[in-house]
Design an enzyme around this catalytic site. Structure first.
Site, PDB file in Angstrom:
ATOM      1  N   ASP A  88       0.826  -1.221   0.000  1.00 21.60           N
ATOM      2  CA  ASP A  88       0.000   0.000   0.000  1.00 21.60           C
ATOM      3  C   ASP A  88       0.854   1.262   0.000  1.00 21.60           C
ATOM      4  O   ASP A  88       0.366   2.346  -0.303  1.00 21.60           O
ATOM      5  CB  ASP A  88      -0.928  -0.010   1.214  1.00 21.60           C
ATOM      6  CG  ASP A  88      -0.168  -0.287   2.505  1.00 21.60           C
ATOM      7  OD1 ASP A  88       0.567   0.592   2.973  1.00 21.60           O
ATOM      8  OD2 ASP A  88      -0.302  -1.408   3.044  1.00 21.60           O
ATOM      9  N   ASP A 157       6.309  -5.639   6.807  1.00 18.84           N
ATOM     10  CA  ASP A 157       4.963  -5.043   6.834  1.00 18.84           C
ATOM     11  C   ASP A 157       4.038  -6.000   6.084  1.00 18.84           C
ATOM     12  O   ASP A 157       3.623  -5.753   4.957  1.00 18.84           O
ATOM     13  CB  ASP A 157       5.019  -3.673   6.140  1.00 18.84           C
ATOM     14  CG  ASP A 157       3.671  -2.968   6.167  1.00 18.84           C
ATOM     15  OD1 ASP A 157       2.740  -3.472   6.822  1.00 18.84           O
ATOM     16  OD2 ASP A 157       3.552  -1.913   5.521  1.00 18.84           O
ATOM     17  N   SER A 158       3.720  -7.096   6.740  1.00 18.24           N
ATOM     18  CA  SER A 158       3.017  -8.185   6.051  1.00 18.24           C
ATOM     19  C   SER A 158       1.567  -8.274   6.490  1.00 18.24           C
ATOM     20  O   SER A 158       1.146  -7.644   7.454  1.00 18.24           O
ATOM     21  CB  SER A 158       3.706  -9.513   6.380  1.00 18.24           C
ATOM     22  OG  SER A 158       3.466  -9.832   7.736  1.00 18.24           O
TER      23      SER A 158
END
Ligand code: SAM
Length: 276
Positions: A88, A157-158
């Site tokens: 994102d 950042d999973s």
């Protein structure tokens, strides 16, 4: 009012949230998952992958700032940064706020998430246009096992550690992440909720302790993730992550030096977590 509801379907959290939906902005299948972006009156735009909310415009800064800014400020010179996941763009945006950062490599499994974020979530994805940002679409664990590059900071950042993200928390993968760090490097990973996932957090902390001299845990209050009391596990090869080493001169909405100092789990709670 013409309003529909979105029932979050997170198999990793023992709770369900319902969002009011004002407008469906994007609903499509990517190569890896179902991607939905809708607008809610309170939360603004909301991104969900396979029915699980990943972020809302309203509270994403709590998550992205605390995932990145604590480690970025604890490191004296974070020039080379690797982000695993984070399609994102929120973590990328935060990292690129620092002039000290010269290069960011982002490795995201699903190019469709990056595409949709660039099109529909401009407040998060602006960093993709920065010349310091380098994007690779592929599995984070594959990149970690094969790269010859060295980093000051690795940010994981999973999605929840089920499905493809589970691999990122194996001992093998954490060892590979430690190996791509410089001698004074740090790793930070989102590690779910202290209320609901203490066993998972304990296990990640135990695994990190095999590869890092210092292991710690900081937390942030999020309104949208199941469990709310969100954790970020840090492994550090040299610097104590509790100590900010550079003044906060970047623009933030939640992170600040006093927030940094108070974000870490107090000793009594760490002991309880360790002991189960
Ligand atoms: N803040 C979010 C949360 O905790 O819900 C995470 C946001 S970000 C959208 C998560 C990204 O991780 C997803 O786009 C997903 O495709 C990516 N991802 C999951 N497993 C991955 C892996 N093994 N390698 C690289 N990226 C992965």
């Amino acid at each position: 009012m013409n309003e529909i509801q979105f029932l979050e379907n997170d198999p990793f959290a023992p709770i369900r949230y319902v969002y009011d939906v004002e407008e469906i902005i994007c609903s499509r299948r990517t190569a890896c998952q179902h991607l939905l972006i809708f607008r809610s009156r309170y939360f603004g735009r909301v991104l969900a992958l396979d029915g699980v909310v990943q972020l809302t415009e309203r509270d994403e800064h709590f998550y992205h700032e605390m995932l990145t800014q604590v480690a970025l400020h604890a490191h004296p010179d974070p020039a080379d940064v690797l982000i695993i996941g984070g399609g994102d763009g929120g973590s990328l945006r935060e990292v690129l706020k620092h002039e000290a950062v010269k290069r960011v490599q982002l490795v995201e499994l699903d190019g469709g998430v990056i595409e949709a974020a660039r099109e529909f979530l401009p407040s998060l994805s602006s960093g993709f246009a920065d010349p310091r940002a380098h994007v690779l679409v592929g599995r984070g664990e594959g990149f970690l096992a094969s790269t010859a590059d060295k980093f000051d900071l690795v940010v994981v950042d999973s999605t929840d550690p089920v499905g493809p993200a589970a691999r990122l928390f194996t001992e093998e993968c954490l060892a590979a992440a430690a190996a791509v760090l410089k001698d004074d490097g740090m790793l930070v990973a989102q590690t779910e909720s202290l209320h609901f996932h203490a066993d998972f957090i304990r296990e990640v902390q135990r695994r990190l302790a095999r590869f890092f001299r210092i292991v710690d845990l900081c937390t942030a209050p999020l309104s949208t993730y199941g469990g709310n009391w969100w954790t970020f596990s840090i492994g550090s090869r040299a610097y104590d992550p509790r100590v900010p080493r550079r003044p906060c001169t970047v623009s933030t909405r939640y992170y600040a030096e006093d927030v940094h100092r108070q974000a870490f789990l107090p000793g009594s709670l760490r002991r309880k977590l360790r002991e189960g």
